[in-house]
Write an enzyme that holds these catalytic residues in place. Structure first.
Site, PDB file in Angstrom:
ATOM      1  N   ASP A 167     -11.139   2.998   3.965  1.00  0.00           N
ATOM      2  CA  ASP A 167     -11.566   1.601   3.869  1.00  0.00           C
ATOM      3  C   ASP A 167     -13.090   1.510   3.736  1.00  0.00           C
ATOM      4  OD1 ASP A 167      -9.776  -0.480   3.685  1.00  0.00           O
ATOM      5  OD2 ASP A 167      -9.342  -0.547   5.837  1.00  0.00           O
ATOM      6  N   GLN A 217      -4.806  -1.431   9.537  1.00  0.00           N
ATOM      7  CA  GLN A 217      -4.747  -2.779   8.971  1.00  0.00           C
ATOM      8  C   GLN A 217      -5.375  -3.785   9.935  1.00  0.00           C
ATOM      9  OE1 GLN A 217      -3.483  -3.576   5.788  1.00  0.00           O
ATOM     10  NE2 GLN A 217      -4.382  -5.554   6.249  1.00  0.00           N
ATOM     11  N   LYS A 276       0.844  -1.203   0.000  1.00  0.00           N
ATOM     12  CA  LYS A 276       0.000   0.000   0.000  1.00  0.00           C
ATOM     13  C   LYS A 276       0.877   1.251   0.000  1.00  0.00           C
ATOM     14  CE  LYS A 276      -3.894  -2.329   2.112  1.00  0.00           C
ATOM     15  NZ  LYS A 276      -4.525  -2.788   3.348  1.00  0.00           N
TER      16      LYS A 276
END
Ligand code: NAD
Length: 302
Positions: free
Chosen positions: A122, A99, A55
Site C-alpha cells: 500500500d 484493509q 483484490k
C-alpha cells in the site's frame, strides 16, 4: 470547447493487469517465483468486503498467490500485530495489505508501522513515504500511481505543467504531489483551508480532486482543455431514492470544459487494484534480488 475525452480507467487497468499476468508467467518460469499478496480484513464493513474480494480475484487472475485473512470485528490490536508478524516472516508472502478502516480498538498507525516496509504494497509505511519524498526506491501508494498513468493517457508528457491537487491526505494527495514533482510538474496542494479554491483550481493544466465531497469541483473551476482526474468515490441518493456513486467533480459540467476527464465509476478506482498488483510483483522481485520484468518497467513507481 465541448466534449472532453473520457479517460477509460477500466480499459487501462485491464491493460496493466495483462502486463502483470505476462510478467508473473515469466517469473514463475524463469525464477520459480509466484508473487504472493496477503490481504487482512478486520470486521465486516460492506465496502471493505467488496474491495477485499476484488483484490483477491484480480490477484489470482494475474497468476499470483492470494492469501486472505478475515478476522472478527472484536479482534484485539495485539492479535492483529501477531498476524502481521507471521506474514512478515512468511517467504510465500511478498505483499501485505491491511484493509482500512480498522475497528476503533485498533490504532491504524501502529498496524501500518508493524508491516515490513519491503512488503508494504500500500506504500503507507513511514519508511516508504520517506523514500518517496527523497527519491529512493520504495513502494508507492497505489491510487496516486494510477492517477499519474491516467493523466499520461491524456498528455504525452506532464513536464512543466501546472498541477493542482485538491486534498492533502497521506494516501492520495501528498504522495501524488511527490509523483507529479517527479514528472516535473509545478505542483500545488489545495485543501479545506485554501483561500479561493475555484481560482486555484482554474490554474491547473492537470487538476486532481481527492476530497470526498460529492461534485465539489464545478465546471467553471476548470481551465479549458485541462486534464481532470477525479479520485472521489461518494455514495449519494438519487431522486428516486436509489444509491449511486459520484466523484468529487460535477462530471456533466466538467466534461464540457475539460480536455480529458476520468469518470466515476470507471476511472481511478479500477487503476488502484491494478497498481496493487504491480507493487506486489515489484516487492517480490526486490525480495528475491531480481530485476523487475520488462513488461512492468514503465508502470512501477519508486
Ligand atoms: P481524506 O478525508 O483523508 O482527505 C480529504 C482531503 O480533502 C483533506 O486533505 C481535506 O483537507 C480536503 N478537503 C476536505 N474538504 C474540503 C473542501 N471543502 N475543499 C477543499 N479540500 C477539502 O480523504 P482521502 O482518503 O484522500 O480520499 C479522498 C476521496 O478519494 C474519498 O472520496 C475517497 O473515497 C476517495 N478515494 C478513492 C480511491 C480510489 O481507489 N478511487 C482511493 C482512495 C480514496
Amino acid at each position: 470547447m465541448s466534449g472532453a475525452r473520457i479517460i477509460d480507467g477500466k480499459a487501462l487497468a485491464a491493460q496493466v493487469q495483462e502486463k502483470v499476468a505476462a510478467a508473473v508467467a515469466r517469473l514463475r518460469l524463469e525464477h520459480d517465483l509466484a508473487p504472493g499478496l496477503a490481504v487482512v480484513l478486520v470486521g465486516d464493513d460492506p465496502a471493505s468486503r467488496v474491495y477485499v474480494r476484488n483484490k483477491g480475484k484480480r490477484t489470482t487472475e494475474a497468476g499470483m498467490k492470494s492469501f486472505e485473512y478475515r478476522l472478527p470485528a472484536d479482534t484485539s490490536e495485539a492479535a492483529l500485530l501477531e498476524r502481521i508478524r507471521l506474514l512478515n516472516e512468511s517467504p510465500d508472502v511478498h505483499g501485505i495489505l491491511v484493509q482500512l478502516p480498522l475497528p476503533k480498538q485498533i490504532n491504524p498507525a501502529r498496524v501500518i508501522d508493524a508491516i515490513d516496509p519491503d512488503k508494504d504494497v500500500d506504500g503507507f509505511h513511514v519508511i516508504n513515504a520517506g523514500r518517496l519524498a527523497v527519491g529512493q526506491p520504495g513502494l508507492v501508494p497505489c491510487t496516486p500511481l494510477g492517477c499519474v498513468l491516467l493523466a499520461k493517457q491524456a498528455r504525452e508528457s506532464l513536464e512543466g505543467l501546472e498541477a493542482v491537487i485538491i486534498g492533502r491526505s497521506n494516501i492520495v494527495g501528498k504522495p501524488l504531489a511527490q509523483l507529479l514533482l517527479k514528472e516535473n510538474c509545478t505542483v500545488t496542494i489545495a485543501h479545506s483551508r485554501t483561500r479561493d479554491l475555484p481560482a486555484v483550481a482554474r490554474r491547473a493544466d492537470v487538476l486532481v480532486a481527492a476530497v470526498g465531497r460529492p461534485e465539489l469541483v464545478r465546471g467553471d473551476w476548470i481551465k479549458p482543455g485541462a486534464t481532470v482526474i477525479d479520485v472521489g468515490i461518494n455514495r449519494v441518493e438519487t431522486e428516486g431514492g436509489k444509491a449511486k456513486l459520484v466523484g468529487d467533480v460535477a462530471f456533466e459540467e466538467a466534461k464540457e470544459v475539460a480536455g480529458a476527464i476520468t469518470p466515476v465509476p470507471g476511472g481511478v478506482g479500477p487503476m488502484t487494484i491494478a497498481m496493487l498488483l504491480v507493487n506486489t510483483v515489484q516487492a517480490a522481485c526486490r525480495q528475491r534480488g531480481i530485476d523487475l520484468p520488462r513488461e512492468l518497467a514503465d508502470l512501477a513507481g519508486g
